[in-house]
Design a protein around this motif. Structure first.
Motif, PDB file in Angstrom:
ATOM      1  N   ILE A  17     -19.496 -43.312 -26.750  1.00 28.19           N
ATOM      2  CA  ILE A  17     -18.456 -43.104 -27.750  1.00 28.19           C
ATOM      3  C   ILE A  17     -18.996 -43.079 -29.169  1.00 28.19           C
ATOM      4  CG2 ILE A  17     -16.622 -44.033 -26.309  1.00 28.19           C
ATOM      5  CD1 ILE A  17     -16.861 -46.654 -27.936  1.00 28.19           C
ATOM      6  N   ALA A  18     -20.302 -43.325 -29.341  1.00 32.87           N
ATOM      7  CA  ALA A  18     -20.898 -43.291 -30.675  1.00 32.87           C
ATOM      8  C   ALA A  18     -22.373 -42.945 -30.562  1.00 32.87           C
ATOM      9  CB  ALA A  18     -20.739 -44.638 -31.376  1.00 32.87           C
ATOM     10  N   GLY A  19     -22.906 -42.271 -31.573  1.00 37.61           N
ATOM     11  CA  GLY A  19     -24.325 -41.944 -31.606  1.00 37.61           C
ATOM     12  C   GLY A  19     -24.589 -40.484 -31.323  1.00 37.61           C
ATOM     13  N   LYS A  20     -25.879 -40.157 -31.142  1.00 34.19           N
ATOM     14  CA  LYS A  20     -26.280 -38.760 -30.989  1.00 34.19           C
ATOM     15  C   LYS A  20     -25.795 -38.133 -29.685  1.00 34.19           C
ATOM     16  CE  LYS A  20     -30.762 -39.572 -28.869  1.00 34.19           C
ATOM     17  NZ  LYS A  20     -32.182 -39.370 -28.937  1.00 34.19           N
ATOM     18  N   ASP A  21     -25.527 -38.934 -28.666  1.00 29.71           N
ATOM     19  CA  ASP A  21     -25.066 -38.424 -27.369  1.00 29.71           C
ATOM     20  C   ASP A  21     -23.567 -38.640 -27.165  1.00 29.71           C
ATOM     21  OD1 ASP A  21     -27.557 -37.494 -26.371  1.00 29.71           O
ATOM     22  OD2 ASP A  21     -28.164 -39.563 -26.014  1.00 29.71           O
ATOM     23  N   LYS A  22     -22.802 -38.721 -28.254  1.00 32.83           N
ATOM     24  CA  LYS A  22     -21.367 -38.975 -28.179  1.00 32.83           C
ATOM     25  C   LYS A  22     -20.673 -37.931 -27.299  1.00 32.83           C
ATOM     26  CE  LYS A  22     -17.322 -39.501 -31.107  1.00 32.83           C
ATOM     27  NZ  LYS A  22     -16.836 -39.575 -32.471  1.00 32.83           N
ATOM     28  N   GLY A  23     -19.826 -38.417 -26.372  1.00 35.72           N
ATOM     29  CA  GLY A  23     -19.080 -37.532 -25.496  1.00 35.72           C
ATOM     30  C   GLY A  23     -19.727 -37.289 -24.147  1.00 35.72           C
ATOM     31  N   ARG A  24     -20.993 -37.644 -23.979  1.00 36.79           N
ATOM     32  CA  ARG A  24     -21.675 -37.421 -22.703  1.00 36.79           C
ATOM     33  C   ARG A  24     -21.355 -38.553 -21.731  1.00 36.79           C
ATOM     34  NH1 ARG A  24     -27.711 -36.127 -23.392  1.00 36.79           N
ATOM     35  NH2 ARG A  24     -27.443 -35.734 -21.173  1.00 36.79           N
ATOM     36  N   VAL A  25     -21.314 -38.197 -20.446  1.00 36.24           N
ATOM     37  CA  VAL A  25     -20.964 -39.142 -19.388  1.00 36.24           C
ATOM     38  C   VAL A  25     -22.160 -39.321 -18.469  1.00 36.24           C
ATOM     39  CG1 VAL A  25     -19.412 -39.562 -17.439  1.00 36.24           C
ATOM     40  CG2 VAL A  25     -18.545 -38.454 -19.480  1.00 36.24           C
TER      41      VAL A  25
END
Length: 112
Positions: A17-25
């Motif tokens: 939910i935060a950082g460079k990979d926001k949104g990845r699962v």
């Protein structure tokens, strides 16, 4: 957050939910409770330079997962498929279960 207090478990499906990979699962591979970090599959990848161990082996660059702070990930509920907060519910027989705070579904039964 207190050191080591997280409701996440290994093999949980989480979303960043935060950082460079926001949104990845991805799936939780490892949890470091001392540093309050989780290692998520194929997320927050770093390159590590490894020195040659002996003359026959050459050095190499290894790509691996780095830790993400527990506060930067949220669990994905298997029932409602949304990122949710989770709570602990005590059943009548005394066992504890993790539950989704959104749809009230049971995620996993914990040990007594």
């Amino acid at each position: 957050m207190r050191q080591g207090s997280t409701k996440l478990r290994v093999n949980d499906k989480v979303e960043v939910i935060a950082g460079k990979d926001k949104g990845r699962v991805g799936k939780v591979l490892k949890i470091d409770r001392e540093k309050n970090h989780v290692f998520v599959e194929r997320i927050n990848m770093i390159k590590k330079h490894q020195k040659a161990k002996d003359a026959t082996q050459s050095g190499q660059i290894i790509e691996r997962e780095a830790g993400i702070d527990c506060s930067n990930v949220m669990i994905v509920c298997p029932e409602c498929t949304e990122t949710v907060r989770i709570g602990i519910k005590v059943l009548e027989d005394g066992t504890k279960t993790r539950m989704c705070k959104g749809c009230k579904a049971t995620i996993e039964t914990l040990k007594k």
